[in-house]
Write an enzyme that holds these catalytic residues in place. Structure first.
Site, PDB file in Angstrom:
ATOM      1  N   LYS A 210      -9.612 -14.296   4.100  1.00  0.00           N
ATOM      2  CA  LYS A 210      -8.459 -14.370   4.989  1.00  0.00           C
ATOM      3  C   LYS A 210      -8.552 -13.165   5.907  1.00  0.00           C
ATOM      4  CE  LYS A 210      -4.126 -13.042   4.928  1.00  0.00           C
ATOM      5  NZ  LYS A 210      -4.094 -12.671   6.357  1.00  0.00           N
TER       6      LYS A 210
ATOM      7  N   GLY B 272      -5.241  -2.641   0.439  1.00  0.00           N
ATOM      8  CA  GLY B 272      -4.052  -2.520   1.282  1.00  0.00           C
ATOM      9  C   GLY B 272      -2.948  -1.780   0.565  1.00  0.00           C
ATOM     10  N   SER B 273      -1.727  -2.178   0.850  1.00  0.00           N
ATOM     11  CA  SER B 273      -0.573  -1.436   0.334  1.00  0.00           C
ATOM     12  C   SER B 273      -0.304  -1.755  -1.131  1.00  0.00           C
ATOM     13  CB  SER B 273       0.667  -1.780   1.150  1.00  0.00           C
ATOM     14  OG  SER B 273       1.057  -3.118   0.875  1.00  0.00           O
TER      15      SER B 273
ATOM     16  N   GLY C 196       1.795  -4.978  -1.283  1.00  0.00           N
ATOM     17  CA  GLY C 196       0.978  -6.179  -1.078  1.00  0.00           C
ATOM     18  C   GLY C 196       0.081  -6.474  -2.267  1.00  0.00           C
ATOM     19  N   GLY C 197      -0.593  -5.450  -2.758  1.00  0.00           N
ATOM     20  CA  GLY C 197      -1.525  -5.645  -3.866  1.00  0.00           C
ATOM     21  C   GLY C 197      -0.809  -6.058  -5.142  1.00  0.00           C
TER      22      GLY C 197
ATOM     23  N   GLU D 251      -7.066  -2.580  -4.340  1.00  0.00           N
ATOM     24  CA  GLU D 251      -7.094  -1.142  -4.162  1.00  0.00           C
ATOM     25  C   GLU D 251      -5.882  -0.823  -3.320  1.00  0.00           C
ATOM     26  OE1 GLU D 251     -10.641   0.486  -2.133  1.00  0.00           O
ATOM     27  OE2 GLU D 251      -9.093   1.843  -1.402  1.00  0.00           O
TER      28      GLU D 251
ATOM     29  N   CYS E 192      -8.033   5.531   2.103  1.00  0.00           N
ATOM     30  CA  CYS E 192      -7.475   5.488   0.754  1.00  0.00           C
ATOM     31  C   CYS E 192      -7.769   6.778   0.006  1.00  0.00           C
ATOM     32  CB  CYS E 192      -8.058   4.303   0.001  1.00  0.00           C
ATOM     33  SG  CYS E 192      -9.825   4.120   0.281  1.00  0.00           S
TER      34      CYS E 192
ATOM     35  N   GLU F 143       2.476   7.440  -1.683  1.00  0.00           N
ATOM     36  CA  GLU F 143       1.516   7.610  -0.597  1.00  0.00           C
ATOM     37  C   GLU F 143       2.219   7.548   0.764  1.00  0.00           C
ATOM     38  OE1 GLU F 143      -2.867   5.713   0.332  1.00  0.00           O
ATOM     39  OE2 GLU F 143      -1.242   4.328  -0.024  1.00  0.00           O
TER      40      GLU F 143
END
Lengths: 492, 492
Positions: free
Chosen positions: A151, A208-209, A212-213, A232, A269, A360
């Site tokens: 995606k 990503g965030s 989201g993860g 991650e 990251c 973060e």
């Protein structure tokens, strides 16, 4: 350029195609997969300057960075080609039969890793090439023998489309089944969720965030058949400065950290978001020096509006917390989408009370935690959540005198660095890019380096198989010449 | 004997103790851990006949089985001792520095597996020794360097208490920290849930029902920090009989399967609960022969009332499904807690329509699925859920002619067996005991064999570490003499 969102029908068609393809692709030899992966690298290079320009336009990243990232991408294509062509990665184990054993004979038993099935990869905002369409997730899954559905990240959809075209040309050139790689666009969440929920999907790669993860992880665990999600997500990569050593190298340390905090407008990251030290004169000098360097650093344009808005919002939130002192801030005026490098400090006492200071702030920001003594330093390290990395700056002798601190630090991160910054992730067999939650969803796997392939396989034992029915990797005489544990002895 | 349930305070105390212990235990050498594991084996043997009698009394298992299981248990203690004393299992990878590399120097980077933290193990009903207190989960976790908290299975609490005593004596004898192993009793669910939810718990081992395993998995995934649950749950271990071969060995095949279905009153996760074949004269003869053997088999006393009640209930449910024919049933009269061996048949047409026929009936039961042709056989295999094992009976040539069937079968199981029954799980490096969901929660790991240790570790990279601060496993000169991937070359 705009790409219309894929429909749920298209998701379903893609997974059906991937599953059919899987049943043949999984059986290709390492040599065949290697040829395919090398062709992907060649085709990406053949895109030439067009890819660089389009990626620069979509991400605001400078040319050198895009060119570097392209090198990293074609580099991992060839690294995984080497790995599967050599073949030992399947971790073959052979125990031959003992027909006369009592009370029961021992059957012949042979084990190796096989691919798990179709994998869904979400393109990452901050790595338009190395962690997107032909990124480490895609290439390691293809190397393992898994078809991939990417995606595209909507912030660099055209870059993704170009790379997808390169992969499709590599498929044609090397005679691969076309369902081995499919590419979907989507601006919302619906398509991504449908991809993760589809029964043919057997694994997910995401960078990503945390929000989201974690959402994808939860969806995947609530499926009738749970599947692994390798996300991650969130890491502030603590850097510990030991006092005696810091006193001897204030300027050098400040210079290294200023460079690492601002590198790529802090959009890594592995950005060092937390600096921990004992409060003393050396720390005061260090903070002064770091702050001056940050003050004269330039503001950088961030990847896209969403990222810079998010940085601004999280920065305001962090700086509004109790006990925060802004130590240094770039004097540049922020223009569109720019991130202003900033460092702040807080006492360990306040830090320990306030969990939001451990979150973060994705961008060029770092928080210095001032501990009044060794006990507080221990408490702060003990309080840390899981991290991708952790660094410790100190002489060999000084670090040795902090043995119990180092012992705890190992529990907090996937990679420990002595006298070095966390930015810069080598692509090599010894790399571990993945740490305890919430830095990733599964600390037992890495998303960078050759071992990334292990995410997409499971072991299968072949018991009492006639030689002709065994995979080449497990046959007597070792026709592929790979390393195997043969009756408890490693042999080639 | 009754043991009172542990309180939630005791759970909390146990995890605090385990976490403190972890920070020292994790650093013990392979030699030290090996000594401890060997002492556990010795102390279990020293329990002598008392352990055998108590276990027989609590589980209704015959003496030979208990003695065999004790041998398996002490065997895996010594196998893991060998593994950690040898030391190569940590999978060390070393990439030395390239200080003159351009554009950036390459740092020294070294990776190895480290233990993940305190592990909770649930004793299994069906293996009072080999998968309970000093079972494969406990011993592989201890070998990895993780402290273990065992929740005893209430059905054999006294057996568990005896084995726990042996482990505690081994702790004393070898000078281990006492928090390395703790033992709790509980009859309800509350204690188990609290153990899985505790923030210091980093992994869970479980062998039991699908409902129980899935519940623990869900709790673990919903924690603020999700943790891995290794649950071995539900498998019907399909056996495929190919027609030409079956025609030549009806009696032999029926004899093997009758023995496997009734072994240990069918109380094995590897019980062959599904037999799949194409309908023909040979299958008719096979069903006749199998049915006669089952009819003359004796009823066996099951582990405890709950298990036999559950078998009776599930059997009634299965036999009440549409299109089921009871083919053979032991003529023995069921007494207290006894399971009556039973085989039934159904057409593939009905089987494919009815998901409940794919559910495990834990006990001496097997369902024969009659396919009218190869297409239906393919459909049935395609329809299978994940399994621990799958067997295929056929000559080498006949199996080869069913290549696409075998290709699909590999997707369904962790272990494939040619011309053999699934019962009998070797404890060896090539064993994979773990398959796609719902047979286990994670097909990428095994609960039997040396690789079971991999469930309880994660890799950590040590970057730019001075030699004196590196673990022995990663030091230059390879002081432990283990296999390591050194600059991309396997070396000892």
């Amino acid at each position: 350029m705009n790409f219309s969102d894929s429909t749920l029908d298209q998701v379903n068609t893609a997974l059906n195609e991937a599953q059919i393809t899987f049943l043949s692709y999984k059986n290709l030899s390492g040599k065949q997969k290697g040829k395919f992966l090398r062709a992907i690298a060649d085709e990406i290079e053949a895109l030439g300057q067009e890819l660089v320009q389009v990626a620069m336009g979509e991400t605001n990243l400078p040319e050198a960075r895009i060119v570097g990232e392209r090198g990293r991408t074609t580099g991992h294509c060839r690294m995984f080609a080497d790995l599967v062509e050599e073949g030992s990665w399947v971790d073959a184990r052979i125990d031959t039969a003992l027909p006369n054993r009592t009370p029961a004979p021992k059957p012949d038993s042979r084990k190796m890793s096989v691919p798990i099935g179709p994998i869904v990869v979400f393109g990452a905002a901050n790595f338009p090439l190395a962690y997107s369409t032909a990124g480490g997730d895609t290439i390691s899954a293809l190397a393992a023998g898994c078809p991939v559905i990417v995606k595209a990240h909507p912030a660099h959809a055209q870059t993704s489309e170009l790379v997808a075209g390169a992969i499709k040309r590599a498929i044609k050139k090397t005679g691969m089944p076309k369902g081995v790689f499919q590419h979907l666009h989507a601006s919302g969440f619906e398509v991504g969720q449908a991809l993760v929920k589809h029964p043919f999907t057997k694994g997910v790669g995401f960078t990503g965030s945390l929000v989201g993860g974690k959402a994808l992880h939860d969806i995947a665990q609530q499926r009738p058949e749970p599947i692994p999600v390798f996300a991650e997500m969130s890491s502030i990569n603590p850097v510990i400065l030991l006092p005696n050593t810091l006193a001897t190298q204030v300027e050098k340390t400040a210079e290294m950290l200023a460079a690492s905090v601002t590198l790529g407008v802090g959009q890594f990251c592995t950005n060092p978001g937390l600096i921990i030290a004992i409060e003393d004169q050396a720390l005061k000098l260090f903070i002064d020096s770091l702050s001056k360097r940050i003050a004269t650093s330039s503001a950088g344009t961030m990847l896209h509006q969403g990222i810079s808005d998010n940085y601004a919002k999280k920065l305001i939130h962090a700086l509004a917390q109790k006990g925060i002192t802004v130590e240094g801030k770039s004097s540049a005026t922020a223009e569109n989408n720019q991130g202003i490098p900033t460092v702040a400090s807080v006492t360990a006492f306040e830090f320990l009370k306030n969990p939001s200071l451990s979150e973060e702030v994705f961008g060029p920001f770092s928080l210095i935690v001032k501990c009044k003594d060794l006990t507080e330093l221990h408490s702060v390290v003990n309080h840390l959540q899981g991290q991708l990395t952790s660094s410790i700056f100190g002489s060999e002798a000084e670090i040795a005198s902090y043995a119990s601190l180092l012992n705890m630090l190992i529990e907090k991160a996937g990679r420990l660095i002595v006298n070095g910054v966390p930015t810069g992730v080598e692509v090599c067999p010894s790399m571990q890019h993945g740490g305890p939650f919430p830095s990733t969803t599964d600390s037992r796997f890495t998303s960078v380096g050759t071992d990334a392939i292990k995410r997409f396989v499971r072991p299968v034992t072949f018991q009492s198989f006639p030689a002709s029915l065994l995979p080449e990797e497990l046959k007597d005489g070792n026709p592929l010449g790979i390393w195997r544990l043969y009756n408890n002895e490693w042999k080639k």
